[in-house]
Design a protein around this motif. Structure first.
Motif, PDB file in Angstrom:
ATOM      1  N   ALA A 269      61.408 -18.651  -2.940  1.00  0.00           N
ATOM      2  CA  ALA A 269      60.195 -18.045  -2.381  1.00  0.00           C
ATOM      3  C   ALA A 269      58.954 -18.759  -2.905  1.00  0.00           C
ATOM      4  N   HIS A 270      58.930 -19.025  -4.198  1.00  0.00           N
ATOM      5  CA  HIS A 270      57.784 -19.718  -4.796  1.00  0.00           C
ATOM      6  C   HIS A 270      57.699 -21.160  -4.301  1.00  0.00           C
ATOM      7  N   LEU A 271      58.839 -21.802  -4.177  1.00  0.00           N
ATOM      8  CA  LEU A 271      58.885 -23.213  -3.806  1.00  0.00           C
ATOM      9  C   LEU A 271      58.380 -23.462  -2.388  1.00  0.00           C
ATOM     10  N   VAL A 272      58.608 -22.516  -1.484  1.00  0.00           N
ATOM     11  CA  VAL A 272      58.189 -22.700  -0.088  1.00  0.00           C
ATOM     12  C   VAL A 272      56.832 -22.063   0.218  1.00  0.00           C
ATOM     13  N   GLY A 273      56.184 -21.473  -0.796  1.00  0.00           N
ATOM     14  CA  GLY A 273      54.819 -21.000  -0.606  1.00  0.00           C
ATOM     15  C   GLY A 273      54.630 -19.522  -0.361  1.00  0.00           C
ATOM     16  N   PHE A 274      55.706 -18.716  -0.499  1.00  0.00           N
ATOM     17  CA  PHE A 274      55.514 -17.271  -0.366  1.00  0.00           C
ATOM     18  C   PHE A 274      55.005 -16.695  -1.674  1.00  0.00           C
ATOM     19  N   ALA A 275      54.217 -15.633  -1.575  1.00  0.00           N
ATOM     20  CA  ALA A 275      53.612 -15.045  -2.768  1.00  0.00           C
ATOM     21  C   ALA A 275      54.648 -14.393  -3.672  1.00  0.00           C
ATOM     22  N   SER A 276      55.746 -13.949  -3.099  1.00  0.00           N
ATOM     23  CA  SER A 276      56.768 -13.263  -3.893  1.00  0.00           C
ATOM     24  C   SER A 276      58.097 -13.267  -3.133  1.00  0.00           C
ATOM     25  N   GLN A 277      59.142 -12.850  -3.818  1.00  0.00           N
ATOM     26  CA  GLN A 277      60.461 -12.733  -3.183  1.00  0.00           C
ATOM     27  C   GLN A 277      60.428 -11.691  -2.062  1.00  0.00           C
ATOM     28  N   SER A 278      59.652 -10.632  -2.256  1.00  0.00           N
ATOM     29  CA  SER A 278      59.587  -9.585  -1.228  1.00  0.00           C
ATOM     30  C   SER A 278      58.947 -10.101   0.054  1.00  0.00           C
ATOM     31  N   HIS A 279      57.971 -11.022  -0.067  1.00  0.00           N
ATOM     32  CA  HIS A 279      57.371 -11.602   1.131  1.00  0.00           C
ATOM     33  C   HIS A 279      58.358 -12.502   1.866  1.00  0.00           C
ATOM     34  N   LEU A 280      59.138 -13.257   1.127  1.00  0.00           N
ATOM     35  CA  LEU A 280      60.191 -14.058   1.758  1.00  0.00           C
ATOM     36  C   LEU A 280      61.182 -13.146   2.453  1.00  0.00           C
ATOM     37  N   ASN A 281      61.569 -12.073   1.796  1.00  0.00           N
ATOM     38  CA  ASN A 281      62.526 -11.125   2.363  1.00  0.00           C
ATOM     39  C   ASN A 281      61.985 -10.529   3.669  1.00  0.00           C
ATOM     40  N   PHE A 282      60.709 -10.155   3.657  1.00  0.00           N
ATOM     41  CA  PHE A 282      60.091  -9.538   4.841  1.00  0.00           C
ATOM     42  C   PHE A 282      60.097 -10.495   6.028  1.00  0.00           C
ATOM     43  N   HIS A 283      59.622 -11.732   5.820  1.00  0.00           N
ATOM     44  CA  HIS A 283      59.509 -12.679   6.930  1.00  0.00           C
ATOM     45  C   HIS A 283      60.873 -13.202   7.370  1.00  0.00           C
ATOM     46  N   CYS A 284      61.795 -13.333   6.444  1.00  0.00           N
ATOM     47  CA  CYS A 284      63.154 -13.770   6.795  1.00  0.00           C
ATOM     48  C   CYS A 284      63.834 -12.727   7.682  1.00  0.00           C
ATOM     49  N   LYS A 285      63.690 -11.488   7.304  1.00  0.00           N
ATOM     50  CA  LYS A 285      64.285 -10.396   8.099  1.00  0.00           C
ATOM     51  C   LYS A 285      63.594 -10.298   9.462  1.00  0.00           C
ATOM     52  N   ARG A 286      62.279 -10.502   9.479  1.00  0.00           N
ATOM     53  CA  ARG A 286      61.518 -10.397  10.738  1.00  0.00           C
ATOM     54  C   ARG A 286      61.870 -11.515  11.704  1.00  0.00           C
ATOM     55  N   LEU A 287      62.016 -12.737  11.199  1.00  0.00           N
ATOM     56  CA  LEU A 287      62.219 -13.893  12.073  1.00  0.00           C
ATOM     57  C   LEU A 287      63.695 -14.203  12.335  1.00  0.00           C
ATOM     58  N   MET A 288      64.559 -13.883  11.373  1.00  0.00           N
ATOM     59  CA  MET A 288      65.967 -14.263  11.505  1.00  0.00           C
ATOM     60  C   MET A 288      66.915 -13.078  11.605  1.00  0.00           C
ATOM     61  N   GLY A 289      66.390 -11.895  11.338  1.00  0.00           N
ATOM     62  CA  GLY A 289      67.214 -10.703  11.456  1.00  0.00           C
ATOM     63  C   GLY A 289      68.121 -10.446  10.281  1.00  0.00           C
ATOM     64  N   VAL A 290      68.051 -11.264   9.243  1.00  0.00           N
ATOM     65  CA  VAL A 290      68.889 -11.088   8.057  1.00  0.00           C
ATOM     66  C   VAL A 290      68.045 -11.317   6.800  1.00  0.00           C
ATOM     67  N   THR A 291      68.546 -10.851   5.675  1.00  0.00           N
ATOM     68  CA  THR A 291      67.835 -11.041   4.420  1.00  0.00           C
ATOM     69  C   THR A 291      68.207 -12.388   3.798  1.00  0.00           C
ATOM     70  N   PRO A 292      67.386 -12.902   2.880  1.00  0.00           N
ATOM     71  CA  PRO A 292      67.725 -14.140   2.174  1.00  0.00           C
ATOM     72  C   PRO A 292      69.073 -14.056   1.454  1.00  0.00           C
ATOM     73  N   LYS A 293      69.382 -12.901   0.922  1.00  0.00           N
ATOM     74  CA  LYS A 293      70.652 -12.730   0.209  1.00  0.00           C
ATOM     75  C   LYS A 293      71.829 -12.920   1.159  1.00  0.00           C
ATOM     76  N   THR A 294      71.702 -12.418   2.388  1.00  0.00           N
ATOM     77  CA  THR A 294      72.768 -12.586   3.371  1.00  0.00           C
ATOM     78  C   THR A 294      72.965 -14.047   3.736  1.00  0.00           C
ATOM     79  N   ILE A 295      71.863 -14.782   3.895  1.00  0.00           N
ATOM     80  CA  ILE A 295      71.945 -16.213   4.194  1.00  0.00           C
ATOM     81  C   ILE A 295      72.616 -16.958   3.036  1.00  0.00           C
ATOM     82  N   GLN A 296      72.236 -16.614   1.828  1.00  0.00           N
ATOM     83  CA  GLN A 296      72.770 -17.309   0.656  1.00  0.00           C
ATOM     84  C   GLN A 296      74.264 -17.064   0.474  1.00  0.00           C
ATOM     85  N   GLN A 297      74.754 -15.927   0.951  1.00  0.00           N
ATOM     86  CA  GLN A 297      76.166 -15.596   0.779  1.00  0.00           C
ATOM     87  C   GLN A 297      77.055 -16.140   1.896  1.00  0.00           C
ATOM     88  N   ARG A 298      76.458 -16.785   2.882  1.00  0.00           N
ATOM     89  CA  ARG A 298      77.258 -17.318   3.987  1.00  0.00           C
ATOM     90  C   ARG A 298      78.127 -18.467   3.496  1.00  0.00           C
TER      91      ARG A 298
END
Length: 298
Positions: A269-298
């Motif tokens: 989240a920090h590396l790509v410019g989001f203010a926090s992990q929660s902001h990454l989680n919000f936009h990931c879920k909004r745009l991709m329909g899944v959470t970052p944790k779900t993507i990482q576990q694929r």
């Protein structure tokens, strides 16, 4: 009301001690370029006459339908206002403004540097070419909504708010020029977007600086072009505003890093410019329909 000469404000934070209460929100630490945003709630009070060479000032009242009565002096003229939420007051650069009001109310103060204001449409314009006209309390629904949008982004994502805020401030400047200035701009219409070379130049810059708090004027200067026309042409080329495009790029880069499973979600989240992990989680879920944790576990 006082007949003394106006107090001249020469620094951004000099206005705050003149009120009985400190601001609830300010953009001082948010990295916004060429503008200051402040949200306040103040009791009944008499504010001394002030003026500043630093910015054009805009007050946006947000206290709802309740009427607050005020005796106001601006540019040497007195006026009695019955103010409700959604009303605005415009005080141009170097114009004195004094007020006394009879009840507690909340309001937004937006201050825009004259040069930033003048170059919203024309990147070669000079601040002396476009002057705002002082306005006592008058309703303006668009400015009210822009004020609330700026307040919302500052509350929810202050460290990553610059590009969105500068886009809103640019739209605000164009609106002020069209409706409250001595010289209305001639707005051209372009239909073909940016050239392929220009677009690629901007996209490359975005990816190279993805972890930074990018600004609208910063991106427009790559062309170079005024922020207004850059926003218009960029959206024609990509189907998205610059702000939304940057969010998409950050989510895309985050997905690539998540699939490698080499970094934590917070680090990504920090590396790509989001203010926090929660902001990454919000936009990931909004745009991709899944959470970052779900993507990482694929």
């Amino acid at each position: 009301m006082s007949k003394e000469k106006p107090l001249v404000i020469t620094k951004e934070d000099e206005v705050f001690p003149l009120f009985p209460r400190l601001p609830i929100l300010t953009s001082l630490q948010a990295g916004w370029q060429g503008a200051l945003f402040t949200y306040m709630c103040q009791p009944a009070y008499e504010f001394p006459e002030v003026c500043t060479p630093l910015w054009h000032s805009l007050i946006i009242f947000t206290h709802g339908a309740r009427v607050i009565h005020a005796e106001r002096k601006m540019d040497g003229r007195k006026h009695y206002d019955a103010v409700v939420g959604g009303d605005i007051i415009i005080t141009p650069v170097n114009v004195g403004h004094q007020a006394a009001w009879d009840a507690e109310g909340d309001f937004i103060l937006v201050a825009i540097e004259p040069q930033i204001f003048a170059r919203a449409v024309d990147e070669t314009a000079d601040a002396e070419q476009i002057q705002l006209v002082p306005h006592f309390a008058t309703p303006d629904p668009l400015i009210y909504q822009i004020g609330l949008a700026l307040k919302g982004i500052l509350e929810n994502n202050p460290s990553g708010s610059r590009l969105y805020a500068e886009t809103m401030l640019n739209a605000l400047s164009v609106h002020l020029m069209e409706h409250y200035s001595t010289r209305k701009p001639i707005l051209k219409v372009y239909k073909n977007g940016l050239s392929q070379r220009q677009l690629q130049q901007v996209i490359d810059y975005i990816y190279e600086h993805l972890n930074q708090n990018l600004g609208l004027a910063e991106l427009a200067a790559l062309i170079p072009m005024s922020p207004h026309y850059f926003s218009q042409l960029f959206k024609q080329s990509t189907g998205m505003t610059p702000h939304n495009y940057v969010i998409h790029c950050r989510v895309q880069r985050a997905q690539e890093l998540l699939l490698k499973r080499e970094l934590t979600i917070a680090e990504i989240a920090h590396l790509v410019g989001f203010a926090s992990q929660s902001h990454l989680n919000f936009h990931c879920k909004r745009l991709m329909g899944v959470t970052p944790k779900t993507i990482q576990q694929r």
